[in-house]
Scaffold this active site. Sequence first.
Site, short mmCIF file in Angstrom:
data_model
loop_
_atom_site.label_atom_id
_atom_site.label_comp_id
_atom_site.label_asym_id
_atom_site.label_seq_id
_atom_site.Cartn_x
_atom_site.Cartn_y
_atom_site.Cartn_z
N GLU A 1 -14.58 -1.16 -109.94
CA GLU A 1 -13.78 -0.62 -111.05
C GLU A 1 -12.78 -1.64 -111.59
O GLU A 1 -12.55 -1.72 -112.79
CB GLU A 1 -13.04 0.64 -110.59
N ASP A 2 -12.19 -2.43 -110.72
CA ASP A 2 -11.05 -3.27 -111.13
C ASP A 2 -11.34 -4.76 -111.21
O ASP A 2 -10.47 -5.54 -111.60
CB ASP A 2 -9.86 -3.06 -110.18
#
Length: 400
Positions: free
Chosen positions: A86-87
């Site tokens: 996600e990051d």
Amino acid sequence: MGKFSNVAHYQDFTELKKILSASAANTYDMDKIEKAYKFAEKAHGDQRRVSGIPYILHPVSVACIVAELGMDTDSVCGALLHDTVEDTGVTLEEVTKLFGADVAKLIDGVTKISKIPYSTREQQQAENIRKMLIAMADDIRVIIIKLADRLHNMRTMDCMPEQKRRDKSLENMQVFAPIAHRLGIKTIKDELEDRSLQYLDPIGYKEIEDDLLMTEEDRDKFIESIKNQILAKTEGIIPGVYISGRVKSINSIYRKTYMQGKTMDQIFDIFAVRVIVDTVSDCYNVLGVVHDIFKPIPNRFKDYISMPKPNMYQSLHTTVLDKNAIPFEIQIRTWEMHYTAEYGIAAHWKYKLGMGAGGKNNDKMEENIKKVKDMILDQLEAEDVTDIAKKEYQKRFYGK
Ligand code: MN
């Protein structure tokens, strides 16, 4: 923050290794875990948490929580890698290639859950829980990593703006703590609730905390005296009796004082005496001794050993009076029941690890885990139906 001052906010890889090597099962694939750590560290690069601390310490701390629950190698790897897709620029394909499809599935699950929009409106709550549980139904380890993630975020929430702290706290109260409860993971449920309450009603929280601190000495003395009386009667008859006192979580006291309008001294189960023994038959033997020493209060005896709670909790509960007619609760259980009472479904992985892979018991555990999952889902369906019936009833008879 008195109650949690012993909890490390950030843990590093050395500490994770320590937790893993202290595990009784100790069947961890350390090479794989170290590889996941190095990969995550590189992926997060010089990213930092809002507090300014290197980002990697967050996934490592989450992995520590997961490891403390006794979860397996893939869960620990999943926790270490849970924010990479996600990051950072990492893809699921890369993770699959390096760590296998299972780890990738866990990370994918955690990422998907974080994209579910949580509404804090009450009527949406059951629906949210259900969605999350269905997401988890594929692999409960996903939910356990997510709960650990929420818990660590709460441990480090102090530097967040007030509105965010309150929003997250409400979500915890309405979505995540109930899920931890359903899965029987009491350690996470209690800490999530208490930390959330601290942001939602700091004054109410502190009042109870102060009150508990003030009465601590008396309580300790009381528990000590109860303990000695029980030990005197079991010594030489029932082996290995372990007794301790426990205070309820601040949130559960809060709910009784503020929502049921009781004062602290009206709640007689603010604390309980817990007796742990080796065998089930010793549980009933201790119960006999306890009812012989103290007068039991009628209708307060519950046998959760023969009738476990839906979240697998087992114990004997009885409320008795001491010689000054002070009522208190006694909980009697075996060590295995105690482990399940604290770690719930996570305890099953621990046993599974201890027994080695592929064994007969292993299949039985899988079966148990599946049974619990089905039960939780059934329960949710049933609740929805009750809810609909209730609404229907109100509409029909009260026109609202
Ligand atoms: Mn995270």
